[in-house]
Design an enzyme around this catalytic site. Structure first.
Site, PDB file in Angstrom:
ATOM      1  N   LYS A 148       0.817  -1.217   0.000  1.00  0.00           N
ATOM      2  CA  LYS A 148       0.000   0.000   0.000  1.00  0.00           C
ATOM      3  C   LYS A 148       0.851   1.268   0.000  1.00  0.00           C
ATOM      4  CE  LYS A 148      -2.219  -0.961   3.761  1.00  0.00           C
ATOM      5  NZ  LYS A 148      -1.582  -2.216   4.146  1.00  0.00           N
ATOM      6  N   ARG A 192     -10.486   1.432   9.308  1.00  0.00           N
ATOM      7  CA  ARG A 192      -9.978   0.129   9.745  1.00  0.00           C
ATOM      8  C   ARG A 192     -11.070  -0.774  10.293  1.00  0.00           C
ATOM      9  NH1 ARG A 192      -3.895   0.132  11.456  1.00  0.00           N
ATOM     10  NH2 ARG A 192      -3.205   1.928  10.295  1.00  0.00           N
ATOM     11  N   ARG A 218      11.341  -6.119   4.962  1.00  0.00           N
ATOM     12  CA  ARG A 218      11.179  -4.729   5.394  1.00  0.00           C
ATOM     13  C   ARG A 218      11.780  -4.544   6.791  1.00  0.00           C
ATOM     14  NH1 ARG A 218       5.108  -2.677   5.763  1.00  0.00           N
ATOM     15  NH2 ARG A 218       5.152  -3.769   7.749  1.00  0.00           N
ATOM     16  N   ARG A 269      12.672  -2.461  12.453  1.00  0.00           N
ATOM     17  CA  ARG A 269      11.459  -2.613  13.266  1.00  0.00           C
ATOM     18  C   ARG A 269      11.392  -4.033  13.802  1.00  0.00           C
ATOM     19  NH1 ARG A 269       6.172  -0.373  10.287  1.00  0.00           N
ATOM     20  NH2 ARG A 269       5.342  -1.812  11.824  1.00  0.00           N
ATOM     21  N   ARG A 293      -0.387 -10.244  13.484  1.00  0.00           N
ATOM     22  CA  ARG A 293      -0.880  -8.983  12.909  1.00  0.00           C
ATOM     23  C   ARG A 293      -1.797  -9.258  11.716  1.00  0.00           C
ATOM     24  NH1 ARG A 293       4.501  -6.013  11.906  1.00  0.00           N
ATOM     25  NH2 ARG A 293       3.290  -4.912  10.337  1.00  0.00           N
TER      26      ARG A 293
END
Length: 191
Positions: free
Chosen positions: A14, A89, A128, A134, A146
């Site tokens: 996205k 969301r 990523r 992260r 998640r």
């Protein structure tokens, strides 16, 4: 006004595709995270209200987020349209957004839903995580949790918009440009 929701699970692309779509179509990027940070930095009434919830570790209520989106819409009356990022969301948020846009004689033009299988998502997020540092992007178990959270709470938003014929599912696997061209074909067919 052309309003677009780019939809998909974490790791579906996205962020990458949003930048390209914004550049091509001249849409304003409406990221709820950015709005929250801006309102808090400017110490607006909504920003201070949001900060009080965040300081307690609570989610910012939908009404506050919708108020921030309303402020952004009103601050940009000449916009060609908006690309909504990170919102809605939940189905309740989608309904609130629909009502807000309807009050401005507008609405969501299209919801582009990127489809990527779970194993590819896990792989992308881990890659990523290696480049971003992260920690939540490096553990496959956390990533899968998640993705379950997304399926349970956020995926039903697509069902909300599918019910009114606004969702188009786009294969989110391939080169960045191939995916971008697929998204553009769908937008161009609706403009």
């Amino acid at each position: 006004m052309f309003n677009l929701i780019l939809f998909g699970p974490p790791g579906s692309g996205k962020g990458t595709q949003s930048e390209k779509l914004i550049d091509k179509y001249g849409l304003l990027h409406l990221s709820t995270g950015d709005l929250l940070r801006k309102e808090i930095a400017n110490q607006t009434k909504l920003g201070l209200e949001a900060k009080s919830f965040m300081d307690k570790g609570q989610l910012v209520p939908d009404a506050v987020v919708i108020g921030m989106i309303n402020s952004a819409l009103e601050a940009n009356p000449a916009a060609k349209g908006f690309l909504f990022d990170g919102f809605p969301r939940t189905v309740a948020q989608a309904e609130a957004l629909d009502n807000l846009l309807a009050s401005k004689n507008s609405g969501i033009s299209i919801v582009l839903a990127l489809e990527v299988d779970q194993e590819e998502l896990v792989k992308r997020i881990q890659i990523r995580g290696q480049s971003s540092g992260r920690s939540d992007d490096s553990d496959p178990n956390v990533i899968r949790a998640r993705l379950v959270e997304y399926e349970n709470k956020t995926a039903p938003v697509a069902g909300h918009y599918a019910g009114v014929g606004k969702v188009v599912y786009v294969k989110g696997v391939g080169t960045i440009d191939e995916i971008f061209q697929s998204l553009c074909r769908q937008i161009d067919s609706r403009k």
